[in-house]
Design an enzyme around this catalytic site. Sequence first.
Site, PDB file in Angstrom:
ATOM      1  N   HIS A 280       1.171   0.648  -4.348  1.00 14.86           N
ATOM      2  CA  HIS A 280       0.757   0.643  -5.764  1.00 14.86           C
ATOM      3  C   HIS A 280       0.854  -0.789  -6.274  1.00 14.86           C
ATOM      4  CE1 HIS A 280      -0.318   2.836  -9.400  1.00 14.86           C
ATOM      5  NE2 HIS A 280       0.321   1.844 -10.002  1.00 14.86           N
ATOM      6  N   ALA A 281      -0.223  -1.280  -6.904  1.00 15.79           N
ATOM      7  CA  ALA A 281      -0.287  -2.692  -7.305  1.00 15.79           C
ATOM      8  C   ALA A 281       0.860  -3.074  -8.235  1.00 15.79           C
ATOM      9  CB  ALA A 281      -1.621  -2.957  -7.999  1.00 15.79           C
ATOM     10  N   HIS A 310      -6.334  -7.055 -13.933  1.00 16.41           N
ATOM     11  CA  HIS A 310      -5.194  -6.410 -14.590  1.00 16.41           C
ATOM     12  C   HIS A 310      -3.884  -7.059 -14.121  1.00 16.41           C
ATOM     13  CE1 HIS A 310      -2.773  -3.087 -16.291  1.00 16.41           C
ATOM     14  NE2 HIS A 310      -1.993  -3.380 -15.274  1.00 16.41           N
ATOM     15  N   GLU A 311      -3.744  -7.188 -12.797  1.00 15.70           N
ATOM     16  CA  GLU A 311      -2.505  -7.760 -12.254  1.00 15.70           C
ATOM     17  C   GLU A 311      -2.377  -9.229 -12.623  1.00 15.70           C
ATOM     18  OE1 GLU A 311      -1.530  -4.162 -11.164  1.00 15.70           O
ATOM     19  OE2 GLU A 311      -0.218  -5.926 -11.148  1.00 15.70           O
ATOM     20  N   HIS A 314      -0.822  -9.868 -15.923  1.00 11.38           N
ATOM     21  CA  HIS A 314       0.644  -9.936 -15.938  1.00 11.38           C
ATOM     22  C   HIS A 314       1.110 -11.340 -15.564  1.00 11.38           C
ATOM     23  CE1 HIS A 314       1.242  -5.702 -16.599  1.00 11.38           C
ATOM     24  NE2 HIS A 314       0.703  -5.325 -15.472  1.00 11.38           N
ATOM     25  N   GLU A 338       0.329  -4.858 -20.442  1.00 17.55           N
ATOM     26  CA  GLU A 338      -0.717  -4.124 -19.718  1.00 17.55           C
ATOM     27  C   GLU A 338      -2.122  -4.464 -20.220  1.00 17.55           C
ATOM     28  OE1 GLU A 338       2.262  -2.701 -17.489  1.00 17.55           O
ATOM     29  OE2 GLU A 338       0.118  -2.746 -17.106  1.00 17.55           O
ATOM     30  N   HIS A 440       3.920   6.711 -11.062  1.00 21.90           N
ATOM     31  CA  HIS A 440       4.827   6.314 -12.127  1.00 21.90           C
ATOM     32  C   HIS A 440       5.952   7.308 -12.362  1.00 21.90           C
ATOM     33  CE1 HIS A 440       1.251   3.954 -12.465  1.00 21.90           C
ATOM     34  NE2 HIS A 440       1.837   3.136 -13.301  1.00 21.90           N
ATOM     35  N   TYR A 450       0.301   2.198 -21.172  1.00 21.49           N
ATOM     36  CA  TYR A 450      -1.118   2.106 -20.832  1.00 21.49           C
ATOM     37  C   TYR A 450      -1.982   2.703 -21.939  1.00 21.49           C
ATOM     38  CZ  TYR A 450       0.907   1.141 -16.259  1.00 21.49           C
ATOM     39  OH  TYR A 450       1.661   0.605 -15.233  1.00 21.49           O
TER      40      TYR A 450
HETATM   41  O1  LIG Z   1      -0.120   1.266 -12.596  1.00 14.99           O
HETATM   42  C1  LIG Z   1      -1.036   0.545 -12.907  1.00 14.99           C
HETATM   43  C2  LIG Z   1      -1.106  -0.902 -12.427  1.00 14.99           C
HETATM   44  C3  LIG Z   1       0.263  -1.343 -11.926  1.00 14.99           C
HETATM   45  C4  LIG Z   1       1.034  -2.247 -12.949  1.00 14.99           C
HETATM   46  O2  LIG Z   1       0.442  -3.524 -12.954  1.00 14.99           O
HETATM   47  O3  LIG Z   1       0.951  -1.729 -14.264  1.00 14.99           O
HETATM   48  C5  LIG Z   1       2.523  -2.358 -12.513  1.00 14.99           C
HETATM   49  C6  LIG Z   1       3.230  -0.995 -12.434  1.00 14.99           C
HETATM   50  C7  LIG Z   1       4.631  -1.204 -11.932  1.00 14.99           C
HETATM   51  C8  LIG Z   1       4.857  -1.289 -10.556  1.00 14.99           C
HETATM   52  C9  LIG Z   1       6.153  -1.486 -10.088  1.00 14.99           C
HETATM   53  C10 LIG Z   1       7.226  -1.619 -10.976  1.00 14.99           C
HETATM   54  C11 LIG Z   1       6.991  -1.564 -12.368  1.00 14.99           C
HETATM   55  C12 LIG Z   1       5.694  -1.357 -12.847  1.00 14.99           C
HETATM   56  N1  LIG Z   1       3.189  -3.178 -13.529  1.00 14.99           N
HETATM   57  C13 LIG Z   1       3.593  -4.432 -13.211  1.00 14.99           C
HETATM   58  O4  LIG Z   1       3.467  -4.924 -12.112  1.00 14.99           O
HETATM   59  C14 LIG Z   1       4.258  -5.187 -14.316  1.00 14.99           C
HETATM   60  C15 LIG Z   1       4.347  -4.647 -15.576  1.00 14.99           C
HETATM   61  C16 LIG Z   1       4.969  -5.360 -16.612  1.00 14.99           C
HETATM   62  C17 LIG Z   1       5.502  -6.616 -16.366  1.00 14.99           C
HETATM   63  C18 LIG Z   1       5.415  -7.139 -15.075  1.00 14.99           C
HETATM   64  C19 LIG Z   1       4.798  -6.441 -14.056  1.00 14.99           C
HETATM   65  N2  LIG Z   1      -2.037   0.962 -13.701  1.00 14.99           N
HETATM   66  C20 LIG Z   1      -2.024   2.341 -14.201  1.00 14.99           C
HETATM   67  C21 LIG Z   1      -2.931   2.543 -15.419  1.00 14.99           C
HETATM   68  C22 LIG Z   1      -4.230   1.802 -15.373  1.00 14.99           C
HETATM   69  C23 LIG Z   1      -4.346   0.553 -15.981  1.00 14.99           C
HETATM   70  C24 LIG Z   1      -5.564  -0.139 -15.963  1.00 14.99           C
HETATM   71  C25 LIG Z   1      -6.672   0.443 -15.333  1.00 14.99           C
HETATM   72  C26 LIG Z   1      -6.551   1.709 -14.707  1.00 14.99           C
HETATM   73  C27 LIG Z   1      -5.324   2.381 -14.751  1.00 14.99           C
HETATM   74  C28 LIG Z   1      -2.436   3.305 -13.074  1.00 14.99           C
HETATM   75  O5  LIG Z   1      -2.878   2.816 -12.023  1.00 14.99           O
HETATM   76  O6  LIG Z   1      -2.267   4.510 -13.303  1.00 14.99           O
HETATM   77 ZN   LIG Z   2       0.063  -3.405 -15.275  1.00 19.49          ZN
END
Ligand SMILES: O=C(CCC(O)(O)[C@H](Cc1ccccc1)NC(=O)c1ccccc1)N[C@@H](Cc1ccccc1)C(=O)O
Ligand SMILES: [Zn+2]
Length: 560
Positions: A280-281, A310-311, A314, A338, A440, A450
């Site tokens: 997971h990204a 998106h990444e 961050h 986000e 999540h 989100y």
């Molecule tokens: O989960 C993500 C992308 C991963 C992330 O970049 O939000 C990631 C999630 C994560 C992974 C591991 C530990 C904590 C959170 N968040 C980060 O990498 C992050 C977030 C805040 C600060 C620094 C890094 N997107 C969601 C929602 C989404 C967003 C955008 C487009 C489509 C879908 C999903 O895929 O369901």
């Molecule tokens: Zn994110």
Amino acid sequence: MTSAGMLASRLEYARFEKDRWKQVTQVDWKSIKDENVKRQFKVLSKLGTAALPEDRLEKYDQLQSGMERTYSTARVCNLNGTSCDLSLEPDLSEIMANSRDPEELEHVWLAWRENTGKKMRNSYKEFVELINEAAELNGFSDGTELWLDVYDTADFQSQIARLWDQLTPLYEQLHAYVRGRLRQHYGEEVVSRDGPIPAHLLGNMWSQSWGNLLDICKPYPEKASVDVTPQMKAQGYTPLKMFQMSDEFFTSLGLIPMTPEFWNRSILEKPDDGRELVCHASAWDFYDGKDVRIKQCTVVTLEDLITAHHEMGHIEYFLQYAGQPQVFKTGANPGFHEAVGDTLALSVATPKHLKKIGLLEEVINDPEVDMNFLMSVALDKIAFLPFGYVMDKWRWGVFSGDISEDDLNCEWWKLRLGLQGIEPPQVRSEMDFDPGAKYHIPGNVPYIRYFVSFIIQFQFHKALCITANQYDPNDRARPLHQCDIYNNKEAGKKLAKMLSMGASKPWPDAMEAITGQREMDATALRDYFQPLEDWLKRENQENQEIIGWKTDEPVCTREP
Ligand SMILES: O=C(CCC(O)(O)[C@H](Cc1ccccc1)NC(=O)c1ccccc1)N[C@@H](Cc1ccccc1)C(=O)O
Ligand SMILES: [Zn+2]
């Protein structure tokens, strides 16, 4: 970092946090005059899960890393059982996106849940107890209050409910239209006229974004499609090139470029050495202003190009607030973090921009190509909203006890049916634990961030497009959805100003710095999709589509 290493360092950090917290609580920080210093103490006066006694914290971490490992190592068999090592990325995601065989889609949908959520049910129950224990040690009533504290907004949950109420008419129009197109494609036996949409037919393992249905849902099928994935493959795109392009968009706005450490230490493709990896990204900040990394199992698709932005959003935030004191090195609120990359991706995805970067041939200003584009964005952004809401509405209910531990799965499906208008391919039971099939939940990553992001990114986009002179509310010739802020240094400066604040000010101040408003507001999102909403209403009327869905069919039986 191995999972054992992670556990050890998490415990060590918790000890550090507890010591720091003990010192802070001995200071009468509330009487400090300097607002900035007082705010730093206010943040440090909250301890979070580190408040748990060591043995409970160890249990908490073990449960969470155990559920995450179950999720990340899950493998399933394909329909005819010829191979049984299919993983979520890239195999199952590709099937859910591209298969048009309901039997294959149903099999993959069920098998994934059998091998992930179902195996986590008991762990999750125990995990919830620990989250609530940690909350009480922090003086909160339950995990929900602990999770929402970061928004520092008194009526946050009712603000979210009000935003969703404003957007349900638009969602219901899209839902009715998509159900109609799916019924045309799969027949009345598979997709009913007035019921929920079967979840496995929506182009995504969790029915959270429907963009992969563009071929079935395009308003004008004979016109150009904005899914430029084939062109990306034909032009030999690689994951590295996708991130270089994203970096180029950010620097075109005058934002900070990716650092040498980023390029040397990120993992941009799934390693093929069989190493187990949480695919997971995610983006990582090592808090030295230079060492920042992305881990993403990237495949060459438009969807993953958007995820790359998106990444990278961050990462840009990390770099912009690197000068702040440690406690302010985070987003104004989690939704802001986000929204950064997604805001820029709204420009990248436009036909105008895709043509600029050579992924779309000559697009004459054709209103039908334009409607196809608007539909593709709606299938990702509008469809997502109720999913984003359900994910934490359910968890808030579980933490607060409104949802009892015997009803976990059927309450999940009550929300999925009521808010999203979808149903499982087969009736579920309390033997299943379908929330655990989404990263999540085992990953213990809050999700309302989100939903917030999908609202505020349109507020940011609208404000930056006005700054870039790409959008004028009174000029129909320059609608918001055609705006591309690429290369506009003014817009970049405005965004950078907000990003560099980090969490040094309450989030309404950060919101005001970009938009001039101080609250979340769905108007920008409605403005963006107005042309599509008008089109959907006419189309649904002509096809005599029923708006809304029946909820009398059982989706889950409470048998234990
Ligand atoms: O989960 C993500 C992308 C991963 C992330 O970049 O939000 C990631 C999630 C994560 C992974 C591991 C530990 C904590 C959170 N968040 C980060 O990498 C992050 C977030 C805040 C600060 C620094 C890094 N997107 C969601 C929602 C989404 C967003 C955008 C487009 C489509 C879908 C999903 O895929 O369901
Ligand atoms: Zn994110």
